[in-house]
Design a protein around this motif. Sequence first.
Motif, PDB file in Angstrom:
ATOM      1  N   ALA A  84       0.823  -1.210   0.000  1.00 34.42           N
ATOM      2  CA  ALA A  84       0.000   0.000   0.000  1.00 34.42           C
ATOM      3  C   ALA A  84       0.854   1.256   0.000  1.00 34.42           C
ATOM      4  CB  ALA A  84      -0.935  -0.016   1.218  1.00 34.42           C
ATOM      5  N   GLU A  85       1.960   1.225   0.735  1.00 30.88           N
ATOM      6  CA  GLU A  85       2.868   2.384   0.769  1.00 30.88           C
ATOM      7  C   GLU A  85       3.484   2.637  -0.606  1.00 30.88           C
ATOM      8  OE1 GLU A  85       5.652   1.465   3.817  1.00 30.88           O
ATOM      9  OE2 GLU A  85       4.200   1.707   5.458  1.00 30.88           O
ATOM     10  N   VAL A  86       3.813   1.559  -1.328  1.00 31.05           N
ATOM     11  CA  VAL A  86       4.360   1.717  -2.682  1.00 31.05           C
ATOM     12  C   VAL A  86       3.315   2.354  -3.599  1.00 31.05           C
ATOM     13  CG1 VAL A  86       5.219   0.485  -4.707  1.00 31.05           C
ATOM     14  CG2 VAL A  86       5.967  -0.195  -2.421  1.00 31.05           C
ATOM     15  N   ILE A  87       2.074   1.937  -3.486  1.00 27.90           N
ATOM     16  CA  ILE A  87       1.004   2.498  -4.312  1.00 27.90           C
ATOM     17  C   ILE A  87       0.821   3.982  -4.005  1.00 27.90           C
ATOM     18  CG2 ILE A  87      -1.494   2.434  -4.747  1.00 27.90           C
ATOM     19  CD1 ILE A  87      -1.303  -0.629  -4.173  1.00 27.90           C
ATOM     20  N   ALA A  88       0.814   4.332  -2.719  1.00 27.47           N
ATOM     21  CA  ALA A  88       0.642   5.728  -2.335  1.00 27.47           C
ATOM     22  C   ALA A  88       1.802   6.580  -2.826  1.00 27.47           C
ATOM     23  CB  ALA A  88       0.518   5.833  -0.813  1.00 27.47           C
ATOM     24  N   ARG A  89       2.993   6.025  -2.844  1.00 25.95           N
ATOM     25  CA  ARG A  89       4.176   6.788  -3.228  1.00 25.95           C
ATOM     26  C   ARG A  89       4.314   6.932  -4.743  1.00 25.95           C
ATOM     27  NH1 ARG A  89       7.572   3.679  -1.086  1.00 25.95           N
ATOM     28  NH2 ARG A  89       8.488   2.654  -2.909  1.00 25.95           N
ATOM     29  N   THR A  90       3.983   5.863  -5.493  1.00 25.93           N
ATOM     30  CA  THR A  90       4.243   5.861  -6.934  1.00 25.93           C
ATOM     31  C   THR A  90       3.037   6.251  -7.786  1.00 25.93           C
ATOM     32  OG1 THR A  90       3.700   3.498  -7.124  1.00 25.93           O
ATOM     33  CG2 THR A  90       5.999   4.083  -6.630  1.00 25.93           C
ATOM     34  N   ARG A  91       1.832   6.154  -7.236  1.00 24.13           N
ATOM     35  CA  ARG A  91       0.606   6.524  -7.944  1.00 24.13           C
ATOM     36  C   ARG A  91       0.533   5.926  -9.354  1.00 24.13           C
ATOM     37  NH1 ARG A  91      -3.066  10.273  -5.408  1.00 24.13           N
ATOM     38  NH2 ARG A  91      -2.248  10.493  -3.288  1.00 24.13           N
ATOM     39  N   PRO A  92       0.470   4.610  -9.465  1.00 22.73           N
ATOM     40  CA  PRO A  92       0.359   3.996 -10.796  1.00 22.73           C
ATOM     41  C   PRO A  92      -0.987   4.323 -11.439  1.00 22.73           C
ATOM     42  CG  PRO A  92       0.015   2.361  -9.082  1.00 22.73           C
ATOM     43  CD  PRO A  92       0.446   3.613  -8.380  1.00 22.73           C
ATOM     44  N   ASP A  93      -1.085   4.090 -12.741  1.00 23.63           N
ATOM     45  CA  ASP A  93      -2.349   4.288 -13.446  1.00 23.63           C
ATOM     46  C   ASP A  93      -3.311   3.132 -13.188  1.00 23.63           C
ATOM     47  OD1 ASP A  93      -1.548   6.686 -14.712  1.00 23.63           O
ATOM     48  OD2 ASP A  93      -0.398   5.507 -16.172  1.00 23.63           O
ATOM     49  N   ILE A  94      -2.747   1.962 -12.844  1.00 24.22           N
ATOM     50  CA  ILE A  94      -3.584   0.795 -12.578  1.00 24.22           C
ATOM     51  C   ILE A  94      -2.778  -0.210 -11.759  1.00 24.22           C
ATOM     52  CG2 ILE A  94      -2.961  -0.597 -14.624  1.00 24.22           C
ATOM     53  CD1 ILE A  94      -6.165  -0.926 -14.853  1.00 24.22           C
ATOM     54  N   VAL A  95      -3.497  -0.983 -10.925  1.00 21.79           N
ATOM     55  CA  VAL A  95      -2.876  -2.026 -10.103  1.00 21.79           C
ATOM     56  C   VAL A  95      -3.556  -3.353 -10.400  1.00 21.79           C
ATOM     57  CG1 VAL A  95      -2.554  -2.902  -7.752  1.00 21.79           C
ATOM     58  CG2 VAL A  95      -2.158  -0.472  -8.253  1.00 21.79           C
ATOM     59  N   LEU A  96      -2.743  -4.357 -10.682  1.00 21.59           N
ATOM     60  CA  LEU A  96      -3.201  -5.726 -10.882  1.00 21.59           C
ATOM     61  C   LEU A  96      -2.600  -6.557  -9.758  1.00 21.59           C
ATOM     62  CD1 LEU A  96      -4.418  -8.039 -12.737  1.00 21.59           C
ATOM     63  CD2 LEU A  96      -2.141  -8.125 -13.805  1.00 21.59           C
ATOM     64  N   SER A  97      -3.451  -7.213  -8.945  1.00 20.55           N
ATOM     65  CA  SER A  97      -2.940  -7.919  -7.770  1.00 20.55           C
ATOM     66  C   SER A  97      -3.564  -9.302  -7.665  1.00 20.55           C
ATOM     67  CB  SER A  97      -3.251  -7.125  -6.493  1.00 20.55           C
ATOM     68  OG  SER A  97      -2.762  -7.785  -5.344  1.00 20.55           O
ATOM     69  N   GLY A  98      -2.698 -10.332  -7.568  1.00 21.36           N
ATOM     70  CA  GLY A  98      -3.188 -11.699  -7.488  1.00 21.36           C
ATOM     71  C   GLY A  98      -2.360 -12.567  -6.567  1.00 21.36           C
ATOM     72  N   ASN A  99      -2.839 -13.805  -6.344  1.00 25.61           N
ATOM     73  CA  ASN A  99      -2.172 -14.785  -5.471  1.00 25.61           C
ATOM     74  C   ASN A  99      -1.936 -14.215  -4.081  1.00 25.61           C
ATOM     75  OD1 ASN A  99      -1.636 -16.998  -7.399  1.00 25.61           O
ATOM     76  ND2 ASN A  99      -0.352 -15.481  -8.414  1.00 25.61           N
ATOM     77  N   THR A 100      -2.886 -13.423  -3.590  1.00 25.71           N
ATOM     78  CA  THR A 100      -2.641 -12.630  -2.390  1.00 25.71           C
ATOM     79  C   THR A 100      -3.579 -13.017  -1.252  1.00 25.71           C
ATOM     80  OG1 THR A 100      -1.980 -10.787  -3.812  1.00 25.71           O
ATOM     81  CG2 THR A 100      -2.450 -10.273  -1.507  1.00 25.71           C
ATOM     82  N   PRO A 101      -3.041 -13.326  -0.071  1.00 25.26           N
ATOM     83  CA  PRO A 101      -3.899 -13.621   1.076  1.00 25.26           C
ATOM     84  C   PRO A 101      -4.889 -12.487   1.339  1.00 25.26           C
ATOM     85  CG  PRO A 101      -1.624 -14.172   1.576  1.00 25.26           C
ATOM     86  CD  PRO A 101      -1.608 -13.458   0.255  1.00 25.26           C
ATOM     87  N   ARG A 113      -8.134   2.781  -3.533  1.00 23.78           N
ATOM     88  CA  ARG A 113      -9.333   3.632  -3.392  1.00 23.78           C
ATOM     89  C   ARG A 113      -8.956   5.042  -2.956  1.00 23.78           C
ATOM     90  NH1 ARG A 113     -14.438   1.556  -2.786  1.00 23.78           N
ATOM     91  NH2 ARG A 113     -14.926   2.883  -0.981  1.00 23.78           N
ATOM     92  N   LYS A 114      -8.019   5.117  -2.022  1.00 20.73           N
ATOM     93  CA  LYS A 114      -7.610   6.430  -1.527  1.00 20.73           C
ATOM     94  C   LYS A 114      -6.913   7.250  -2.599  1.00 20.73           C
ATOM     95  CE  LYS A 114      -5.075   8.609   2.281  1.00 20.73           C
ATOM     96  NZ  LYS A 114      -4.273   8.369   3.524  1.00 20.73           N
ATOM     97  N   ALA A 115      -6.119   6.573  -3.445  1.00 21.28           N
ATOM     98  CA  ALA A 115      -5.373   7.271  -4.498  1.00 21.28           C
ATOM     99  C   ALA A 115      -6.144   7.351  -5.810  1.00 21.28           C
ATOM    100  CB  ALA A 115      -4.038   6.568  -4.731  1.00 21.28           C
ATOM    101  N   ALA A 116      -7.390   6.841  -5.816  1.00 25.27           N
ATOM    102  CA  ALA A 116      -8.225   6.821  -7.031  1.00 25.27           C
ATOM    103  C   ALA A 116      -7.528   6.077  -8.171  1.00 25.27           C
ATOM    104  CB  ALA A 116      -8.598   8.232  -7.456  1.00 25.27           C
ATOM    105  N   VAL A 117      -6.894   4.959  -7.827  1.00 24.90           N
ATOM    106  CA  VAL A 117      -6.220   4.107  -8.811  1.00 24.90           C
ATOM    107  C   VAL A 117      -7.105   2.898  -9.092  1.00 24.90           C
ATOM    108  CG1 VAL A 117      -4.214   2.640  -9.257  1.00 24.90           C
ATOM    109  CG2 VAL A 117      -3.923   4.815  -8.045  1.00 24.90           C
ATOM    110  N   PRO A 118      -7.453   2.627 -10.339  1.00 24.69           N
ATOM    111  CA  PRO A 118      -8.256   1.437 -10.636  1.00 24.69           C
ATOM    112  C   PRO A 118      -7.526   0.164 -10.189  1.00 24.69           C
ATOM    113  CG  PRO A 118      -8.172   2.896 -12.533  1.00 24.69           C
ATOM    114  CD  PRO A 118      -7.174   3.413 -11.552  1.00 24.69           C
TER     115      PRO A 118
END
Length: 397
Positions: A84-101, A113-118
Amino acid sequence: MKILVHDFAGHPFTAELSRSLAARGHNVTHVWFSGDTGPKGRLSLLDDDAETLSFLPLGAKIDYSKTNFVKRRRGDIAYGREVAEVIARTRPDIVLSGNTPTEAQEPIVAACRKAAVPFIYWCQDFYSIAASRLLEAKLPVAGHLIGAYYRFLERRQMRRSARVLHITDSFRAQTDAWGIPATQVEVIPNWGALDEIPLTPRDTPWARAQGLSDQARFVYSGTLAMKHNPAFLSGLAAELAAGEQLVLVSNGVGVDHLQQESAQKDLKALKILPLQPIADLPSILGAGDVLLAVIEREAGIYSVPSKILSYLCAGRPIVLAAPADNLAAQILTQTGAGKVVEPEDIAGFIKAALSYRDDPEGAANAGAAGRAYAEAHFQMDRVCDRFETLFDAARKG
């Protein structure tokens, strides 16, 4: 696009996706949990990688355990916060996340949601359902409550996603039951790393280095966890003739069980090795005359063994114990690339494996059918086209 690809487990095929997307000009950051002990892809930059690709391992300082529930839960949450910290810092245009507990995924969804990133929930299996069944078996009362909480979280995460990406159409039944709009759900089947697993002669450098027998070899490569019944492998090993080998290249609780059983029963045919470098995978699979896979019935409903996709690339016959409606089972049955038995049928599993040993022509035909399927379905250009279409749709809402 500026894309963050997150794969908790660090699988080979997801690393290949990130490489291919970066080669198309996208700025791709590939994130995974460095504390996971399962099989890994090529998770560092290669000489011919695009300059827009980077690999970012996280969680190195987390004290993680797959057998201690409290420690595992604490680690999942801590790791999710690092992503989450990486997402907040880098602000990507999109995040794809899998194989995740489930509890690791929660802060990742919240950060998007906080960074308005799909956010795209890449559903490789229904983690909360698998965890629920395991917990309910171990802790009948508390496990039921914890499982219900996990199912609540996973359902909410999917509802908050721009898209839910399934690996098989059969997963749609569960998202339909959870009320996830069908228009929000897409399906892209997983694939094997075709370019990284070429056909090889049986006498591979790895086989020579390990001193493998020239007689029949049966190979199992990949994690042997709670959903993989080790009795299938010990049962086969007990039936092999002198000089024949069942080579297990693996880690997980099932390996510990087999080591104990092998010592007790003197299973001379069973050769147990730790996970090997990803560069050796073609030699490992090529060294086998028959490739083996197992998944239990309940797990088989919500999980597709990814090792089968690598096996198909290797061009060797496959024997799989899994429910008949599992996607991997369907591929083997429809293509003739292997034989499938029910998840409880140890005798049938042994018979199927030995039948390939005794029928070299049939084994060669099955291996060729598997490789043909891989060449027809695992081309990265086509895979990338589908992911780019998915990303565009997710960004448009």
